[in-house]
Scaffold this motif. Structure first.
Motif, PDB file in Angstrom:
ATOM      1  N   GLU A 350       0.834  -1.221   0.000  1.00  0.00           N
ATOM      2  CA  GLU A 350       0.000   0.000   0.000  1.00  0.00           C
ATOM      3  C   GLU A 350       0.856   1.252   0.000  1.00  0.00           C
ATOM      4  O   GLU A 350       0.570   2.212  -0.710  1.00  0.00           O
ATOM      5  CB  GLU A 350      -0.871   0.037   1.274  1.00  0.00           C
ATOM      6  N   VAL A 351       1.915   1.239   0.816  1.00  0.00           N
ATOM      7  CA  VAL A 351       2.804   2.412   0.876  1.00  0.00           C
ATOM      8  C   VAL A 351       3.378   2.681  -0.523  1.00  0.00           C
ATOM      9  O   VAL A 351       3.450   3.827  -0.973  1.00  0.00           O
ATOM     10  CB  VAL A 351       3.940   2.190   1.905  1.00  0.00           C
ATOM     11  N   ARG A 352       3.757   1.621  -1.207  1.00  0.00           N
ATOM     12  CA  ARG A 352       4.326   1.789  -2.564  1.00  0.00           C
ATOM     13  C   ARG A 352       3.267   2.275  -3.537  1.00  0.00           C
ATOM     14  O   ARG A 352       3.521   3.185  -4.342  1.00  0.00           O
ATOM     15  CB  ARG A 352       4.920   0.460  -3.040  1.00  0.00           C
ATOM     16  N   ALA A 353       2.085   1.674  -3.469  1.00  0.00           N
ATOM     17  CA  ALA A 353       1.013   2.082  -4.387  1.00  0.00           C
ATOM     18  C   ALA A 353       0.675   3.557  -4.174  1.00  0.00           C
ATOM     19  O   ALA A 353       0.458   4.302  -5.130  1.00  0.00           O
ATOM     20  CB  ALA A 353      -0.213   1.202  -4.186  1.00  0.00           C
ATOM     21  N   ASP A 354       0.682   3.995  -2.913  1.00  0.00           N
ATOM     22  CA  ASP A 354       0.393   5.410  -2.611  1.00  0.00           C
ATOM     23  C   ASP A 354       1.412   6.341  -3.269  1.00  0.00           C
ATOM     24  O   ASP A 354       1.121   7.495  -3.553  1.00  0.00           O
ATOM     25  CB  ASP A 354       0.401   5.665  -1.096  1.00  0.00           C
ATOM     26  N   LYS A 355       2.636   5.827  -3.455  1.00  0.00           N
ATOM     27  CA  LYS A 355       3.680   6.639  -4.101  1.00  0.00           C
ATOM     28  C   LYS A 355       3.654   6.480  -5.618  1.00  0.00           C
ATOM     29  O   LYS A 355       4.532   6.990  -6.307  1.00  0.00           O
ATOM     30  CB  LYS A 355       5.072   6.190  -3.624  1.00  0.00           C
ATOM     31  N   GLY A 356       2.704   5.705  -6.115  1.00  0.00           N
ATOM     32  CA  GLY A 356       2.630   5.477  -7.554  1.00  0.00           C
ATOM     33  C   GLY A 356       3.620   4.426  -8.039  1.00  0.00           C
ATOM     34  O   GLY A 356       3.926   4.345  -9.222  1.00  0.00           O
ATOM     35  N   LEU A 357       4.123   3.622  -7.097  1.00  0.00           N
ATOM     36  CA  LEU A 357       5.092   2.583  -7.466  1.00  0.00           C
ATOM     37  C   LEU A 357       4.394   1.234  -7.616  1.00  0.00           C
ATOM     38  O   LEU A 357       3.315   1.018  -7.038  1.00  0.00           O
ATOM     39  CB  LEU A 357       6.154   2.455  -6.376  1.00  0.00           C
ATOM     40  N   ASP A 358       5.058   0.342  -8.319  1.00  0.00           N
ATOM     41  CA  ASP A 358       4.556  -1.027  -8.390  1.00  0.00           C
ATOM     42  C   ASP A 358       4.663  -1.635  -6.981  1.00  0.00           C
ATOM     43  O   ASP A 358       5.696  -1.484  -6.332  1.00  0.00           O
ATOM     44  CB  ASP A 358       5.414  -1.837  -9.378  1.00  0.00           C
ATOM     45  N   PRO A 359       3.636  -2.314  -6.500  1.00  0.00           N
ATOM     46  CA  PRO A 359       3.716  -2.887  -5.145  1.00  0.00           C
ATOM     47  C   PRO A 359       4.770  -3.983  -5.012  1.00  0.00           C
ATOM     48  O   PRO A 359       5.177  -4.312  -3.902  1.00  0.00           O
ATOM     49  CB  PRO A 359       2.314  -3.453  -4.904  1.00  0.00           C
ATOM     50  N   ASP A 360       5.218  -4.528  -6.126  1.00  0.00           N
ATOM     51  CA  ASP A 360       6.223  -5.602  -6.085  1.00  0.00           C
ATOM     52  C   ASP A 360       7.493  -5.153  -6.829  1.00  0.00           C
ATOM     53  O   ASP A 360       7.646  -5.395  -8.035  1.00  0.00           O
ATOM     54  CB  ASP A 360       5.643  -6.867  -6.732  1.00  0.00           C
ATOM     55  N   PRO A 361       8.439  -4.503  -6.119  1.00  0.00           N
ATOM     56  CA  PRO A 361       9.627  -3.945  -6.787  1.00  0.00           C
ATOM     57  C   PRO A 361      10.483  -4.992  -7.486  1.00  0.00           C
ATOM     58  O   PRO A 361      11.055  -4.718  -8.542  1.00  0.00           O
ATOM     59  CB  PRO A 361      10.408  -3.300  -5.635  1.00  0.00           C
ATOM     60  N   MET A 362      10.569  -6.202  -6.924  1.00  0.00           N
ATOM     61  CA  MET A 362      11.402  -7.245  -7.549  1.00  0.00           C
ATOM     62  C   MET A 362      10.841  -7.612  -8.929  1.00  0.00           C
ATOM     63  O   MET A 362      11.579  -7.682  -9.916  1.00  0.00           O
ATOM     64  CB  MET A 362      11.450  -8.501  -6.671  1.00  0.00           C
ATOM     65  N   ALA A 363       9.533  -7.816  -8.980  1.00  0.00           N
ATOM     66  CA  ALA A 363       8.902  -8.202 -10.248  1.00  0.00           C
ATOM     67  C   ALA A 363       8.963  -7.041 -11.240  1.00  0.00           C
ATOM     68  O   ALA A 363       9.208  -7.245 -12.435  1.00  0.00           O
ATOM     69  CB  ALA A 363       7.456  -8.628 -10.005  1.00  0.00           C
ATOM     70  N   ALA A 364       8.742  -5.829 -10.742  1.00  0.00           N
ATOM     71  CA  ALA A 364       8.733  -4.667 -11.634  1.00  0.00           C
ATOM     72  C   ALA A 364      10.111  -4.464 -12.253  1.00  0.00           C
ATOM     73  O   ALA A 364      10.229  -4.169 -13.452  1.00  0.00           O
ATOM     74  CB  ALA A 364       8.303  -3.419 -10.861  1.00  0.00           C
ATOM     75  N   TYR A 365      11.161  -4.637 -11.435  1.00  0.00           N
ATOM     76  CA  TYR A 365      12.519  -4.514 -11.995  1.00  0.00           C
ATOM     77  C   TYR A 365      12.763  -5.609 -13.031  1.00  0.00           C
ATOM     78  O   TYR A 365      13.280  -5.349 -14.123  1.00  0.00           O
ATOM     79  CB  TYR A 365      13.584  -4.582 -10.888  1.00  0.00           C
ATOM     80  N   ALA A 366      12.382  -6.832 -12.713  1.00  0.00           N
ATOM     81  CA  ALA A 366      12.607  -7.952 -13.636  1.00  0.00           C
ATOM     82  C   ALA A 366      11.921  -7.687 -14.981  1.00  0.00           C
ATOM     83  O   ALA A 366      12.472  -7.988 -16.043  1.00  0.00           O
ATOM     84  CB  ALA A 366      12.096  -9.253 -13.019  1.00  0.00           C
ATOM     85  N   ARG A 367      10.728  -7.095 -14.927  1.00  0.00           N
ATOM     86  CA  ARG A 367       9.974  -6.797 -16.157  1.00  0.00           C
ATOM     87  C   ARG A 367      10.553  -5.633 -16.944  1.00  0.00           C
ATOM     88  O   ARG A 367      10.291  -5.470 -18.127  1.00  0.00           O
ATOM     89  CB  ARG A 367       8.522  -6.434 -15.792  1.00  0.00           C
ATOM     90  N   SER A 368      11.330  -4.782 -16.259  1.00  0.00           N
ATOM     91  CA  SER A 368      11.743  -3.511 -16.884  1.00  0.00           C
ATOM     92  C   SER A 368      12.692  -3.698 -18.063  1.00  0.00           C
ATOM     93  O   SER A 368      12.833  -2.811 -18.894  1.00  0.00           O
ATOM     94  CB  SER A 368      12.416  -2.614 -15.840  1.00  0.00           C
ATOM     95  N   GLY A 369      13.388  -4.821 -18.107  1.00  0.00           N
ATOM     96  CA  GLY A 369      14.338  -5.044 -19.193  1.00  0.00           C
ATOM     97  C   GLY A 369      15.689  -4.387 -18.962  1.00  0.00           C
ATOM     98  O   GLY A 369      16.587  -4.471 -19.810  1.00  0.00           O
ATOM     99  N   TYR A 370      15.864  -3.748 -17.793  1.00  0.00           N
ATOM    100  CA  TYR A 370      17.123  -3.028 -17.529  1.00  0.00           C
ATOM    101  C   TYR A 370      18.321  -3.984 -17.509  1.00  0.00           C
ATOM    102  O   TYR A 370      19.374  -3.667 -18.044  1.00  0.00           O
ATOM    103  CB  TYR A 370      17.006  -2.263 -16.204  1.00  0.00           C
TER     104      TYR A 370
END
Ligand code: RM4
Ligand code: MN
Length: 388
Positions: A350-370
């Motif tokens: 919830e804290v992450r979603a409130d900041k406009g972030l993906d709630p799952d940083p590990m998955a979001a990074y993995a998806r980013s292609g970086y």
């Protein structure tokens, strides 16, 4: 009752500083395994650190290590960092990798070696002036391997003299953070082996000198949260170097070996009101990712620190205080354990979603292609690592 809104606000405001060296290659004395996409210079290290901030939202600063992060133009490096949404943090000095330092640096018997080491520390303060970094972090490998090798008291005198010379160079708002470590590389005596030694030197130096608690730098079984509580009460805790250890200075991901210990430490921080930036405690990671990928290793570490903090914030302090005052041993322990046993992952999502972030940083990074992008781009050159 715990105030959930206040806990969420504290979690949203929390910051964790990343070490530049976590993004370079590292290993043991047996082998350094390289990884594709590893940064080749400080600019690329900062770019990777910025990814950790991008996905967690709580890691806006990066510690530098001199000379590993030596550049021609530090103001330019600071601008580069700002452009990526992060800032340069603590400057870490290095008086342990030069041949001259075989028998020590600022505690060496030879005044010429001591002078060289102090000059390096003064140069680090010059760098702080250029980068706007607030703190100089000092860790000394100094010590001896054999009884009788050097005079323990003389070495303390040399240490005090060198520290006071560097302290005198600090500008307003700049601090000196003195880190301790039980042993290694010295195996018999270490000149700053424990918090008491660091504390005593810092008290003599003055207000701008503070102790750094590296969680991996204690004897097995040491009650680190007691040290934290004591130093916070004395207003002498300047920073943490967070990491995990199973045996010695393992530099593994914080919260991996003993999440309960991390919770107990963070409870003392919360208890002292020291999560508040005004308390002046810098929450840094000091880790090496020898076998795991580095950016996800940092993201996981940040999340582990957040989870321990969330649990610490959930402790019902009124109930705890009441049980403690009533001498209710089991009741008090149960209040603490209730908080520790809470699954705080939905709250942090919830804290992450409130900041406009993906709630799952590990998955979001993995998806980013970086990871694939840097592996493709960063070919040629020399990968960064210790000594780079
Ligand atoms: C040391 C100490 C310092 C860190 C270096 C890389 O053991 O923990 O904090 O700067 O390692
Ligand atoms: Mn450290």
């Amino acid at each position: 009752m715990t105030d959930i809104a206040a806990a969420k606000a504290a979690l949203a405001a929390q910051t964790i500083e990343l070490p530049s060296w976590a993004f370079g290659n590292s290993g043991t004395r047996f082998k350094v395994f390289t990884q594709p996409g590893v940064p080749r210079d400080p600019y690329e290290k900062i770019a990777d650190a910025a990814q950790v901030h991008r996905f967690t939202g709580v890691a806006p600063t990066v510690s530098l290590h001199i000379p590993w992060d030596k550049v021609d133009d530090y103001a330019d490096l600071a601008t580069h960092a700002k452009g990526l949404g992060v800032e340069l943090g603590v400057i870490n000095s290095n008086t342990f990798q030069d041949d001259d330092y075989r028998l020590g640096s600022i505690c060496h018997a030879d005044p010429a070696v001591r002078r060289k080491a102090v000059d390096h520390l003064l140069e680090c303060v010059d760098i702080m002036d250029a980068t706007g970094s607030p703190d100089l972090k000092l860790w000394f490998a100094d010590g001896t391997n054999y009884p009788g090798q050097d005079d323990i008291r003389d070495r303390q005198d040399r240490l005090a003299e060198a520290l006071s010379r560097v302290y005198a160079r600090l500008g307003d708002g700049q601090r000196m953070l003195l880190e301790y470590k039980l042993f290694e590389p010295a195996f018999y005596t270490t000149d700053v082996p424990d918090w008491g030694t660091s504390f005593a030197h810092c008290v003599r130096l003055g207000e701008q000198a503070k102790v750094v608690v590296d969680t991996g730098h204690h004897a097995p079984g040491t009650n680190i949260e007691f040290i934290v509580a004591f130093l916070l009460r004395e207003r002498k805790l300047g920073a943490f170097d967070f990491n995990s250890r199973f045996y010695a200075d393992d530099d593994l991901m914080v919260g991996a070996a003993d999440p309960f210990q991390l919770f107990r430490i963070m409870y003392e921080v919360v208890r002292a009101g020291a999560l508040d930036p005004a308390a002046g405690v810098n929450f840094m990671l000091d880790q090496c990712h020898n076998i795991e990928p580095k950016i996800p290793g940092q993201i996981r570490s940040v999340m582990n620190a957040q989870e321990a903090t969330a649990k610490a914030l959930l402790v019902d302090r009124d109930a705890l205080r009441a049980a403690q005052r009533a001498g209710d041993v089991l009741g008090a322990n149960a209040v603490l354990m209730d908080a520790y046993n809470t699954d705080v992952r939905p709250l942090l999502a919830e804290v992450r979603a409130d900041k406009g972030l993906d709630p799952d940083p590990m998955a979001a990074y993995a998806r980013s292609g970086y990871a694939a992008a840097i592996a493709a781009e960063r070919v040629g050159g020399r990968q960064a690592g210790w000594g780079a």
